[in-house]
Design a protein around this motif. Structure first.
Motif, PDB file in Angstrom:
ATOM      1  N   VAL A 193       0.852  -1.185   0.000  1.00 28.32           N
ATOM      2  CA  VAL A 193       0.000   0.000   0.000  1.00 28.32           C
ATOM      3  C   VAL A 193       0.889   1.236   0.000  1.00 28.32           C
ATOM      4  O   VAL A 193       1.762   1.375   0.860  1.00 28.32           O
ATOM      5  N   LEU A 194       0.684   2.128  -0.968  1.00 26.32           N
ATOM      6  CA  LEU A 194       1.458   3.364  -1.058  1.00 26.32           C
ATOM      7  C   LEU A 194       0.621   4.536  -0.564  1.00 26.32           C
ATOM      8  O   LEU A 194      -0.579   4.606  -0.809  1.00 26.32           O
ATOM      9  N   SER A 195       1.274   5.453   0.111  1.00 22.85           N
ATOM     10  CA  SER A 195       0.583   6.637   0.620  1.00 22.85           C
ATOM     11  C   SER A 195       1.542   7.813   0.636  1.00 22.85           C
ATOM     12  O   SER A 195       2.767   7.650   0.586  1.00 22.85           O
ATOM     13  N   ARG A 196       0.962   9.004   0.728  1.00 26.38           N
ATOM     14  CA  ARG A 196       1.750  10.232   0.778  1.00 26.38           C
ATOM     15  C   ARG A 196       2.180  10.609   2.192  1.00 26.38           C
ATOM     16  O   ARG A 196       3.057  11.438   2.371  1.00 26.38           O
ATOM     17  N   GLY A 197       1.552  10.023   3.188  1.00 22.51           N
ATOM     18  CA  GLY A 197       1.856  10.382   4.559  1.00 22.51           C
ATOM     19  C   GLY A 197       2.212   9.163   5.389  1.00 22.51           C
ATOM     20  O   GLY A 197       1.887   8.031   5.041  1.00 22.51           O
ATOM     21  N   VAL A 198       2.864   9.419   6.505  1.00 29.82           N
ATOM     22  CA  VAL A 198       3.245   8.354   7.419  1.00 29.82           C
ATOM     23  C   VAL A 198       2.185   8.245   8.506  1.00 29.82           C
ATOM     24  O   VAL A 198       1.683   9.254   9.006  1.00 29.82           O
ATOM     25  N   ASP A 199       1.793   7.020   8.865  1.00 29.74           N
ATOM     26  CA  ASP A 199       0.780   6.848   9.898  1.00 29.74           C
ATOM     27  C   ASP A 199       1.381   6.117  11.099  1.00 29.74           C
ATOM     28  O   ASP A 199       2.544   5.712  11.112  1.00 29.74           O
ATOM     29  N   GLU A 200       0.544   5.934  12.137  1.00 27.27           N
ATOM     30  CA  GLU A 200       1.027   5.333  13.377  1.00 27.27           C
ATOM     31  C   GLU A 200       1.511   3.910  13.162  1.00 27.27           C
ATOM     32  O   GLU A 200       2.508   3.471  13.742  1.00 27.27           O
ATOM     33  N   ALA A 201       0.817   3.148  12.312  1.00 28.84           N
ATOM     34  CA  ALA A 201       1.222   1.767  12.061  1.00 28.84           C
ATOM     35  C   ALA A 201       2.611   1.712  11.422  1.00 28.84           C
ATOM     36  O   ALA A 201       3.458   0.903  11.822  1.00 28.84           O
ATOM     37  N   TRP A 202       2.842   2.552  10.440  1.00 32.06           N
ATOM     38  CA  TRP A 202       4.160   2.594   9.775  1.00 32.06           C
ATOM     39  C   TRP A 202       5.244   2.895  10.803  1.00 32.06           C
ATOM     40  O   TRP A 202       6.301   2.252  10.817  1.00 32.06           O
ATOM     41  N   LEU A 203       4.998   3.857  11.670  1.00 37.08           N
ATOM     42  CA  LEU A 203       5.988   4.248  12.671  1.00 37.08           C
ATOM     43  C   LEU A 203       6.263   3.126  13.670  1.00 37.08           C
ATOM     44  O   LEU A 203       7.372   3.024  14.198  1.00 37.08           O
ATOM     45  N   ARG A 204       5.280   2.276  13.923  1.00 32.94           N
ATOM     46  CA  ARG A 204       5.495   1.178  14.864  1.00 32.94           C
ATOM     47  C   ARG A 204       6.468   0.144  14.308  1.00 32.94           C
ATOM     48  O   ARG A 204       7.106  -0.584  15.063  1.00 32.94           O
ATOM     49  N   ARG A 205       6.576   0.047  12.992  1.00 31.95           N
ATOM     50  CA  ARG A 205       7.563  -0.854  12.391  1.00 31.95           C
ATOM     51  C   ARG A 205       8.929  -0.170  12.265  1.00 31.95           C
ATOM     52  O   ARG A 205       9.965  -0.829  12.302  1.00 31.95           O
ATOM     53  N   TYR A 206       8.955   1.142  12.145  1.00 31.66           N
ATOM     54  CA  TYR A 206      10.206   1.862  11.881  1.00 31.66           C
ATOM     55  C   TYR A 206      11.049   1.895  13.146  1.00 31.66           C
ATOM     56  O   TYR A 206      10.708   2.537  14.135  1.00 31.66           O
ATOM     57  N   GLN A 207      12.189   1.226  13.112  1.00 27.14           N
ATOM     58  CA  GLN A 207      12.981   1.026  14.321  1.00 27.14           C
ATOM     59  C   GLN A 207      13.676   2.292  14.814  1.00 27.14           C
ATOM     60  O   GLN A 207      14.054   2.384  15.978  1.00 27.14           O
ATOM     61  N   ARG A 208      13.857   3.279  13.960  1.00 25.36           N
ATOM     62  CA  ARG A 208      14.599   4.463  14.375  1.00 25.36           C
ATOM     63  C   ARG A 208      13.727   5.540  15.028  1.00 25.36           C
ATOM     64  O   ARG A 208      14.250   6.499  15.575  1.00 25.36           O
ATOM     65  N   SER A 209      12.422   5.408  14.957  1.00 29.50           N
ATOM     66  CA  SER A 209      11.583   6.527  15.366  1.00 29.50           C
ATOM     67  C   SER A 209      11.486   6.693  16.876  1.00 29.50           C
ATOM     68  O   SER A 209      11.293   7.788  17.371  1.00 29.50           O
ATOM     69  N   GLY A 210      11.625   5.590  17.645  1.00 28.37           N
ATOM     70  CA  GLY A 210      11.475   5.705  19.079  1.00 28.37           C
ATOM     71  C   GLY A 210      10.088   6.238  19.404  1.00 28.37           C
ATOM     72  O   GLY A 210       9.083   5.753  18.913  1.00 28.37           O
TER      73      GLY A 210
END
Length: 340
Positions: free
Chosen positions: A205-222
């Motif tokens: 799924v492609l999107s223009r914005g980042v959501d909470e679910a995406w951030l939960r996978r992103y290891q650098r975001s803290g």
């Protein structure tokens, strides 16, 4: 490596060659088996007293005692790349910087000081793409002060391994007690072959914005704050990719609301930059990273891009192997030097 002229080893270097790419041979020992030599190719970054300092493409500094030097000469710049897009260091450095923009920045001559509340070194380091306008020691003093005022460690991001990179600055930083903490490769490839890969993209799924679910996978975001979102959403044309997790799938983590894989792409003219490609550890080797990059590549192609780039830390063997298979080759390396 050929050093001889009429059968004789020659040292054809002088202190005036500092800053040029050279090839040298030094005597490292002798014994019953005869003399032993070591060859080094890189930029001659200094020649102080009786020691030559040579910086290799990898950023490694090699000290060569003048007394051990048996041969040396200036050599041409590294040969032109035979595959993938052509690119100068200056062009690629600008593209990389625009894809990951800080919250705050300030110019010091042609150096750009960048800060984003400590979120990644790239957004919290100096990008020195020219003359700071003052002597180096004064520039570094101002750099330290600027970062100390923001409660951040001072970093300078330098590059090695391509024409126009900053081997001499690396050597000067080392001389002043700065130490490289991280080395990463900037790799490039043609974009069309990425989009042409036979990958399962139907779930991406492609999107223009980042959501909470995406951030939960992103290891650098803290703990994601406004500074994190600012950096992630920065760039000329930003796309985010998500492969939703399905707890019932074999090998899935079972953690609700966390994607199986994510990625980010920034389209900037002819370039498409790939970042933050991450996969659930339980779902690796299932083609998810390839699917994410393929889907993003196809969207970038639709926007007119033709070349791809990415950055990968030099000790990340798994990612480097993946990008090797995708046709990415090293253009140059960058290093983050920290003041100790």
């Amino acid at each position: 490596m050929e050093f001889t002229a009429g059968g004789r080893l020659e040292v054809r270097l002088t202190r005036a060659d500092v800053g040029k790419r050279v090839s040298v041979r030094q005597l490292t020992g002798s014994g019953a088996g005869g003399e032993k030599f070591t060859d080094t190719v890189g930029v001659l970054t200094s020649w102080d007293g009786d020691v030559l300092l040579i910086t290799r493409r990898t950023g490694e500094s090699v000290r060569v005692p003048e007394a051990a030097l048996v041969a040396g000469k200036v050599v041409p710049a590294a040969p032109a790349r035979r595959r993938g897009p052509s690119a100068s260091f200056e062009e690629l450095a600008g593209v990389c910087a625009r894809s990951w923009q800080p919250v705050e920045s300030e110019l010091l001559g042609e150096w750009r000081l960048r800060a984003a509340s400590g979120f990644t070194r790239r957004a919290n380091s100096v990008l020195p793409l020219g003359d700071p306008g003052v002597e180096l020691d004064e520039a570094l003093t101002r750099v330290r002060r600027w970062y100390e005022e923001r409660g951040l460690p001072p970093y300078v991001q330098t590059a090695t391994g391509a024409e126009g990179t900053q081997e001499r600055l690396c050597a000067e930083l080392e001389r002043r007690g700065w130490r490289s903490e991280v080395t990463a490769e900037v790799r490039i490839a043609a974009l069309a072959p990425l989009g042409d890969r036979d990958a399962e993209v139907s779930r991406v799924v492609l999107s223009r914005g980042v959501d909470e679910a995406w951030l939960r996978r992103y290891q650098r975001s803290g703990v994601p704050g406004p500074h994190v979102l600012h950096v992630l959403n920065s760039g000329p044309s930003v796309w985010f990719a998500t492969v939703p997790g399905e707890p019932g799938e074999p090998g899935g983590s079972g953690e609700p609301g966390v994607p199986a894989a994510i990625g980010r792409c920034v389209v900037d003219g002819r370039w498409a930059g790939f970042m933050a490609v991450e996969v659930d550890p339980a779902r690796r080797r299932q083609g998810l990273a390839t699917a994410v990059m393929t889907a993003l590549a196809r969207r970038a192609l639709e926007e007119g891009a033709s070349a791809a780039w990415l950055q990968v830390e030099s000790d990340n063997d798994g990612a480097r192997a993946l990008y090797d298979a995708m046709g990415f080759t090293v253009h140059h390396r960058y290093h983050h030097f920290r003041s100790l």
